[in-house]
Scaffold this active site. Structure first.
Site, PDB file in Angstrom:
ATOM      1  N   ARG A  95       0.844  -1.204   0.000  1.00 33.88           N
ATOM      2  CA  ARG A  95       0.000   0.000   0.000  1.00 33.88           C
ATOM      3  C   ARG A  95       0.886   1.264   0.000  1.00 33.88           C
ATOM      4  O   ARG A  95       0.574   2.248  -0.629  1.00 33.88           O
ATOM      5  CB  ARG A  95      -0.901  -0.033   1.246  1.00 33.88           C
ATOM      6  CG  ARG A  95      -2.092   0.864   1.140  1.00 33.88           C
ATOM      7  CD  ARG A  95      -2.986   0.774   2.357  1.00 33.88           C
ATOM      8  NE  ARG A  95      -3.682   2.040   2.513  1.00 33.88           N
ATOM      9  CZ  ARG A  95      -3.236   3.031   3.249  1.00 33.88           C
ATOM     10  NH1 ARG A  95      -2.106   2.917   3.912  1.00 33.88           N
ATOM     11  NH2 ARG A  95      -3.916   4.158   3.329  1.00 33.88           N
ATOM     12  N   ASP A 155     -18.778   9.026   0.193  1.00 35.34           N
ATOM     13  CA  ASP A 155     -19.162   8.244   1.377  1.00 35.34           C
ATOM     14  C   ASP A 155     -20.441   8.810   2.013  1.00 35.34           C
ATOM     15  O   ASP A 155     -21.308   8.051   2.456  1.00 35.34           O
ATOM     16  CB  ASP A 155     -18.032   8.262   2.429  1.00 35.34           C
ATOM     17  CG  ASP A 155     -16.685   7.994   1.793  1.00 35.34           C
ATOM     18  OD1 ASP A 155     -16.104   6.929   2.036  1.00 35.34           O
ATOM     19  OD2 ASP A 155     -16.216   8.864   1.017  1.00 35.34           O
ATOM     20  N   ARG A 158     -23.288   7.608   0.001  1.00 35.19           N
ATOM     21  CA  ARG A 158     -23.595   6.202   0.316  1.00 35.19           C
ATOM     22  C   ARG A 158     -24.390   6.124   1.625  1.00 35.19           C
ATOM     23  O   ARG A 158     -25.345   5.359   1.751  1.00 35.19           O
ATOM     24  CB  ARG A 158     -22.291   5.401   0.457  1.00 35.19           C
ATOM     25  CG  ARG A 158     -21.612   5.158  -0.873  1.00 35.19           C
ATOM     26  CD  ARG A 158     -20.217   4.561  -0.706  1.00 35.19           C
ATOM     27  NE  ARG A 158     -19.647   4.201  -1.994  1.00 35.19           N
ATOM     28  CZ  ARG A 158     -18.355   4.115  -2.230  1.00 35.19           C
ATOM     29  NH1 ARG A 158     -17.473   4.381  -1.275  1.00 35.19           N
ATOM     30  NH2 ARG A 158     -17.912   3.767  -3.428  1.00 35.19           N
ATOM     31  N   HIS A 182     -11.230   9.601   3.822  1.00 28.86           N
ATOM     32  CA  HIS A 182     -11.948   8.819   2.816  1.00 28.86           C
ATOM     33  C   HIS A 182     -11.273   7.456   2.845  1.00 28.86           C
ATOM     34  O   HIS A 182     -10.313   7.195   2.131  1.00 28.86           O
ATOM     35  CB  HIS A 182     -11.820   9.479   1.434  1.00 28.86           C
ATOM     36  CG  HIS A 182     -12.311   8.603   0.316  1.00 28.86           C
ATOM     37  ND1 HIS A 182     -13.587   8.147   0.220  1.00 28.86           N
ATOM     38  CD2 HIS A 182     -11.674   8.079  -0.754  1.00 28.86           C
ATOM     39  CE1 HIS A 182     -13.719   7.390  -0.852  1.00 28.86           C
ATOM     40  NE2 HIS A 182     -12.564   7.334  -1.453  1.00 28.86           N
TER      41      HIS A 182
HETATM   42  N1  LIG Z   1     -12.140   9.921  -4.224  1.00 32.87           N
HETATM   43  C1  LIG Z   1     -12.987   8.930  -4.445  1.00 32.87           C
HETATM   44  O1  LIG Z   1     -14.069   8.857  -3.851  1.00 32.87           O
HETATM   45  C2  LIG Z   1     -12.580   7.885  -5.460  1.00 32.87           C
HETATM   46  C3  LIG Z   1     -13.483   6.915  -5.927  1.00 32.87           C
HETATM   47  C4  LIG Z   1     -13.054   5.998  -6.878  1.00 32.87           C
HETATM   48  C5  LIG Z   1     -11.729   6.006  -7.327  1.00 32.87           C
HETATM   49  N2  LIG Z   1     -10.877   6.942  -6.844  1.00 32.87           N
HETATM   50  C6  LIG Z   1      -9.480   7.024  -7.292  1.00 32.87           C
HETATM   51  O2  LIG Z   1      -9.412   7.635  -8.556  1.00 32.87           O
HETATM   52  C7  LIG Z   1      -8.186   7.262  -9.186  1.00 32.87           C
HETATM   53  C8  LIG Z   1      -8.451   6.803 -10.601  1.00 32.87           C
HETATM   54  O3  LIG Z   1      -9.200   5.605 -10.606  1.00 32.87           O
HETATM   55  P1  LIG Z   1      -9.579   4.885 -11.989  1.00 32.87           P
HETATM   56  O4  LIG Z   1     -10.420   3.716 -11.623  1.00 32.87           O
HETATM   57  O5  LIG Z   1     -10.084   5.902 -12.953  1.00 32.87           O
HETATM   58  O6  LIG Z   1      -8.149   4.363 -12.450  1.00 32.87           O
HETATM   59  P2  LIG Z   1      -7.713   4.064 -13.976  1.00 32.87           P
HETATM   60  O7  LIG Z   1      -6.491   3.243 -13.867  1.00 32.87           O
HETATM   61  O8  LIG Z   1      -8.873   3.553 -14.747  1.00 32.87           O
HETATM   62  O9  LIG Z   1      -7.354   5.526 -14.548  1.00 32.87           O
HETATM   63  C9  LIG Z   1      -6.266   6.252 -14.111  1.00 32.87           C
HETATM   64  C10 LIG Z   1      -5.723   6.992 -15.320  1.00 32.87           C
HETATM   65  O10 LIG Z   1      -4.705   7.895 -14.879  1.00 32.87           O
HETATM   66  C11 LIG Z   1      -3.757   7.962 -15.951  1.00 32.87           C
HETATM   67  N3  LIG Z   1      -2.494   8.554 -15.476  1.00 32.87           N
HETATM   68  C12 LIG Z   1      -1.553   7.996 -14.696  1.00 32.87           C
HETATM   69  N4  LIG Z   1      -0.558   8.878 -14.476  1.00 32.87           N
HETATM   70  C13 LIG Z   1      -0.889  10.023 -15.109  1.00 32.87           C
HETATM   71  C14 LIG Z   1      -0.276  11.292 -15.252  1.00 32.87           C
HETATM   72  N5  LIG Z   1       0.891  11.563 -14.649  1.00 32.87           N
HETATM   73  N6  LIG Z   1      -0.907  12.231 -15.987  1.00 32.87           N
HETATM   74  C15 LIG Z   1      -2.085  11.968 -16.594  1.00 32.87           C
HETATM   75  N7  LIG Z   1      -2.712  10.786 -16.502  1.00 32.87           N
HETATM   76  C16 LIG Z   1      -2.125   9.820 -15.760  1.00 32.87           C
HETATM   77  C17 LIG Z   1      -3.631   6.522 -16.440  1.00 32.87           C
HETATM   78  O11 LIG Z   1      -3.079   6.438 -17.741  1.00 32.87           O
HETATM   79  C18 LIG Z   1      -5.083   6.064 -16.361  1.00 32.87           C
HETATM   80  O12 LIG Z   1      -5.755   6.215 -17.596  1.00 32.87           O
HETATM   81  C19 LIG Z   1      -7.589   6.166  -8.300  1.00 32.87           C
HETATM   82  O13 LIG Z   1      -6.570   6.717  -7.482  1.00 32.87           O
HETATM   83  C20 LIG Z   1      -8.767   5.694  -7.472  1.00 32.87           C
HETATM   84  O14 LIG Z   1      -8.367   5.107  -6.247  1.00 32.87           O
HETATM   85  C21 LIG Z   1     -11.276   7.881  -5.961  1.00 32.87           C
END
Ligand SMILES: NC(=O)c1ccc[n+]([C@@H]2O[C@H](COP(=O)([O-])OP(=O)(O)OC[C@H]3O[C@@H](n4cnc5c(N)ncnc54)[C@H](O)[C@@H]3O)[C@@H](O)[C@H]2O)c1
Length: 321
Positions: A95, A155, A158, A182
Site C-alpha cells: 500500500r 461516502d 452512500r 476517505h
Molecule cells: N475519491 C474517491 O471517492 C474515489 C473513488 C473511486 C476512485 N478513486 C481514485 O481515482 C483514481 C483513478 O481511478 P480509476 O479507476 O479511474 O483508475 P484508472 O487506472 O482507470 O485511470 C487512471 C488513469 O490515470 C492515468 N495517469 C496515470 N498517471 C498520469 C499522469 N501523470 N498524468 C495523466 N494521466 C495519468 C492513467 O493512464 C489512467 O488512464 C484512483 O486513485 C482511485 O483510487 C477515488
C-alpha cells in the site's frame, strides 16, 4: 469549432486522468450541461483521445458543450482542474509503494498546473485523496481554498442512500455526513444527521417502522465503510457514483452555489486539528472551499475524527520518511 477559436470561453473543466473515474465523470458532466468545455488529459494520449471522441459522438443528445482531448496547455484558462490520474495496486505491491507512486503523480501534475499559472480551482479525486490533497497544497504553496479533495462526498452519499432505504424516504431529504478520512477510519456524524429537521435518534422512534435501531445503525455504518471493497471485488473499480459526486462538487464551483459538502480540506485549527487534510462540512463556491463549518460533534465523534486525522498524518509521515 474548437474553444481556441471561440474567444472568452468560460466554465472550462480539465480532467487529468481519463480512466474509469475520469471518463465516468466526463460522461455525467456532459449530460449536466454545467460545463462549457470539457477537456480530457491522460499520460496515455490515445486513451484521452478515444474517450473524448466517444463522448463527442453523444453531443447531439446533450446540452451544447465542447468536448475534446487536450494537454497541460489547457490549464492556462481552466476554471476547474479535476485530478483523477493515478495507478492501481500492482500484484505484490505494498500500500505504501502505491501511495508513493500516486503521491509522485499528483505532485508532478500540480507542479505543471502551477507552472502554467493556471487560475483554476483544483479538485483532487485520486487516492489516497486526503494525503494527495495535502501534498498538492504543500507543493504549490497555494491557499487552502484553491485545492481540495473530493473527500467523503461519495461516502456521505452512500450513507444518505442507506439511510433513505432504511427510512423509506427520498435520499435527497436525508441530511447526513461522513467525516474524516476517505477510507477505513471515516466517521459517521450521527449528531449532524437529520430528516425533516429531526435527529435520527428522534426520527426513528417517531417513525416506528424498524425494530432494533441501534443494531441497524451499526450495520449501516459498516456497509458505508465496506461499499468500495464490495464494488471493487465485483467489478474492479468504482466510477459512476464518484463521477456524479464530482459533478456536484464542480457545479458548486462553476455556479458559485455555496453548497455544503464534506470535501477534504486543510484544517487550520478547526475541530482542534491542523496540518492535515480531511473531510468536514465546507461551503463550496467559485473560490473553492470558502469556509469550513465547525459543527457540534459528540465527544465520541470528535475523538474518532482526531483518530482519523492521526491515521492520515501517519501516511504522510511514512511518505516523507
Ligand atoms: N475519491 C474517491 O471517492 C474515489 C473513488 C473511486 C476512485 N478513486 C481514485 O481515482 C483514481 C483513478 O481511478 P480509476 O479507476 O479511474 O483508475 P484508472 O487506472 O482507470 O485511470 C487512471 C488513469 O490515470 C492515468 N495517469 C496515470 N498517471 C498520469 C499522469 N501523470 N498524468 C495523466 N494521466 C495519468 C492513467 O493512464 C489512467 O488512464 C484512483 O486513485 C482511485 O483510487 C477515488
Amino acid at each position: 469549432m474548437s474553444d481556441i477559436e471561440r474567444p472568452g470561453i468560460s466554465r472550462k473543466v480539465v480532467i487529468v486522468g481519463s480512466g474509469d473515474v475520469g471518463a465516468s465523470f466526463a460522461y455525467a458532466l456532459l449530460q449536466s450541461g454545467s460545463a462549457e468545455c470539457i477537456v480530457l488529459v491522460d499520460s496515455r494520449k490515445e486513451l484521452a483521445e478515444g474517450q473524448a471522441l466517444d463522448l463527442a459522438h453523444g453531443l447531439p443528445f446533450v446540452p451544447t458543450t465542447i468536448v475534446r482531448a487536450g494537454s497541460p496547455d489547457d490549464y492556462d484558462d481552466a476554471t476547474v482542474v479535476v485530478i483523477t490520474a493515478g495507478s492501481r495496486q500492482k500484484p505484490g505491491e505494498s500500500r505504501l509503494d502505491l501511495l508513493k507512486r500516486n503521491a509522485s503523480i499528483a505532485g508532478q501534475i500540480v507542479e505543471v498546473i502551477k507552472a502554467h499559472e493556471s487560475p483554476a480551482i483544483v479538485v483532487v479525486a485520486s487516492n489516497p485523496v486526503d494525503v494527495l490533497t495535502f501534498i498538492a497544497l504543500k507543493q504549490t504553496g497555494w491557499p487552502r481554498n484553491r485545492i481540495f479533495g473530493s473527500g467523503t462526498v461519495l461516502d456521505s452519499a452512500r450513507f444518505r442512500h442507506l439511510l433513505s432505504q432504511h427510512c423509506g424516504v427520498d435520499a435527497r431529504n436525508v441530511h447526513a455526513y461522513i467525516l474524516g478520512e476517505h477510507g477505513d477510519s471515516e466517521v459517521a456524524a450521527w449528531s449532524m444527521t437529520n430528516l425533516a429537521g429531526m435527529a435520527m435518534d428522534d426520527y426513528c422512534p417517531a417513525c416506528r417502522k424498524c425494530g432494533d435501531w441501534s443494531k441497524e445503525r451499526n450495520r449501516i455504518v459498516q456497509e458505508v465503510r465496506d461499499s468500495a471493497y464490495h464494488i471493487i471485488e465485483a467489478k474492479g473499480s468504482t466510477c459512476y457514483a464518484i463521477g456524479l459526486a464530482l459533478v456536484r462538487i464542480v457545479e458548486a464551483v462553476l455556479r458559485n452555489e455555496h453548497s455544503i459538502m464534506t470535501v477534504s480540506t486543510l484544517l487550520e485549527g478547526e475541530y482542534g486539528l491542523k496540518d492535515v487534510c480531511l473531510s468536514v462540512p465546507c461551503i463550496v463556491s467559485k473560490s473553492g472551499v470558502e469556509r469550513v463549518i465547525e459543527g457540534k460533534l459528540s465527544d465520541e465523534e470528535l475523538q474518532a475524527l482526531k483518530d482519523s486525522a492521526s491515521i492520515i498524518k501517519e501516511s504522510s509521515r511514512l511518505l516523507s520518511a
